[in-house]
Design an enzyme around this catalytic site. Structure first.
Site, PDB file in Angstrom:
ATOM      1  N   LYS A 158      20.525  58.402 -16.628  1.00 23.67           N
ATOM      2  CA  LYS A 158      21.053  57.515 -15.683  1.00 23.67           C
ATOM      3  C   LYS A 158      21.381  56.143 -16.254  1.00 23.67           C
ATOM      4  O   LYS A 158      20.299  55.502 -16.546  1.00 23.67           O
ATOM      5  CB  LYS A 158      20.736  57.429 -14.395  1.00 23.67           C
ATOM      6  CG  LYS A 158      21.696  56.776 -13.194  1.00 23.67           C
ATOM      7  CD  LYS A 158      22.947  57.552 -13.115  1.00 23.67           C
ATOM      8  CE  LYS A 158      23.853  56.912 -12.362  1.00 23.67           C
ATOM      9  NZ  LYS A 158      25.212  57.914 -12.001  1.00 23.67           N
ATOM     10  N   SER A 228      24.740  59.890 -17.450  1.00 22.12           N
ATOM     11  CA  SER A 228      25.597  59.381 -16.365  1.00 22.12           C
ATOM     12  C   SER A 228      25.582  57.923 -16.165  1.00 22.12           C
ATOM     13  O   SER A 228      24.703  57.547 -15.881  1.00 22.12           O
ATOM     14  CB  SER A 228      25.129  60.392 -15.161  1.00 22.12           C
ATOM     15  OG  SER A 228      26.140  60.104 -13.880  1.00 22.12           O
TER      16      SER A 228
END
Length: 355
Positions: A158, A228
């Site tokens: 992330k 992401s």
């Protein structure tokens, strides 16, 4: 060490009812949880605040049970459940277990979790991010007790993105950013993070990487990275999934690579290879082919001004993999810059041995 993976359905980004039930019946021990990987039902773009909302809810939930211990848990939320994808959480636990050593020759699921430092806006999408992520991936691999890069099957990262405020702050200091487009910054951050994983695992020559390679040199990629981007953090959170002879228990992981968005055979081959085991979770990346074609047929994902191409891609790949696995409650993240070949992406499957 013993690692487990449990899927938890959610009715909204604030829903912890099923999670609470698993804790109360003893299925989940909050003190053993190391990471929570979620799919939330926002748009998955710059202004998807369902991610930060879900992180806050999860943080409060675990803090209410283990206090300050909740701060060590990595909460990674990926927005966008287009098509048939079902919002859910994948909860990962790691514990030291009594009862002897793992079976000789058997490798079981091992999970390592690390964070980078916070990035300045001008570092996002550039070599500074690549290098920091590479260091974090190496550290996570070591923490997990994974002995070979070949035993790493999925690296979930992330990463941050650029907001208008961050861009303005950087320029006020005289610093330049990789792009003034906040949406494009998501791609640059994902790409830099993926190349960091590739560098750490020897999939690309780390010393030969140049800043201009990021989001341009598509021949350089990782077969196991899944990145992401979100506005809810300033660092990169790294979760490494692999197999280790130092780990015990019934869970293990394997991966393949989708050559394009409709390559369901990549997952089908994994299921066939491990047909004697129970499928626990599917983890995958989705991308619209940058050529504008899939198997010589033109697609319009890149030209749609109403719906972003990453949302199209998640819906397509989610539908394909849900059909193959027989379950729409799977993790599919959009935007696969340097994550698998252009237009394709990694797909991993967590299994549980039946005996």
């Amino acid at each position: 060490m013993k690692c487990t993976v449990v899927r938890v359905p959610i009715g909204s980004p604030s829903d912890v009812s099923a999670l609470r039930a698993l804790v109360e019946d003893g299925t989940l021990a909050p003190e053993d949880v190391v990471a929570v990987l979620g799919k939330t039902e926002g748009n998955g773009c710059v202004n998807d605040f369902t991610r930060g909302y879900a992180v806050r809810v999860m943080s409060d939930f675990f803090a209410g049970r283990i206090g300050d211990g909740a701060s060590r848990i990595s909460f990674v939320m990926s927005g966008g459940t287009e098509g048939v994808l079902s919002p859910h959480l994948t909860v990962m636990s790691r514990s030291l277990t009594p009862g002897g050593m793992p079976k000789p020759g058997e490798k079981s699921l091992a999970i390592g979790v690390k964070h980078t430092r916070d990035f300045r806006p001008e570092e996002i999408g550039r070599l500074a991010q690549v290098r920091e992520v590479a260091d974090a991936v190496r550290a996570a691999v070591q923490e997990a007790g994974i002995e070979s890069a070949a035993d790493v099957h999925f690296v979930q990262i992330k990463c941050p993105l650029l907001t208008t405020d961050a861009i303005r702050e950087a320029k006020a200091r005289g610093a330049s950013v990789v792009t003034d487009d906040t949406y494009k910054s998501m791609g640059y951050s994902r790409g830099a993070s993926a190349l960091g994983a590739a560098a750490a695992l020897g999939e690309v020559d780390a010393e030969a990487l140049e800043e201009t390679d990021i989001c341009h040199a598509w021949e350089k990629y990782s077969e196991v990275a899944s990145t992401s981007a979100g506005s809810e953090l300033a660092c990169c959170e790294v979760i490494v999934f692999g197999n280790s002879p130092k780990s015990k228990g019934p869970y293990f992981i394997d991966h393949g690579v989708m050559k394009d968005a409709i390559d369901g055979d990549a997952l089908r081959r994994l299921l066939e290879t491990h047909r004697d085991a129970e499928l626990v979770q599917v983890l995958a990346k989705a991308e619209a082919d940058p050529t504008g074609f899939v198997r010589d047929r033109r697609h319009t994902m890149l030209n749609d001004s109403d719906i972003n191409h990453t949302r199209h891609a998640r819906a397509v790949v989610g539908g394909v993999l849900a059909y193959v696995s027989g379950d729409p409650m799977i993790y599919v993240s959009g935007g696969a810059e340097h994550q698998g070949p252009a237009g394709g992406g990694p797909v991993a499957a967590v299994f549980k041995r039946k005996s």
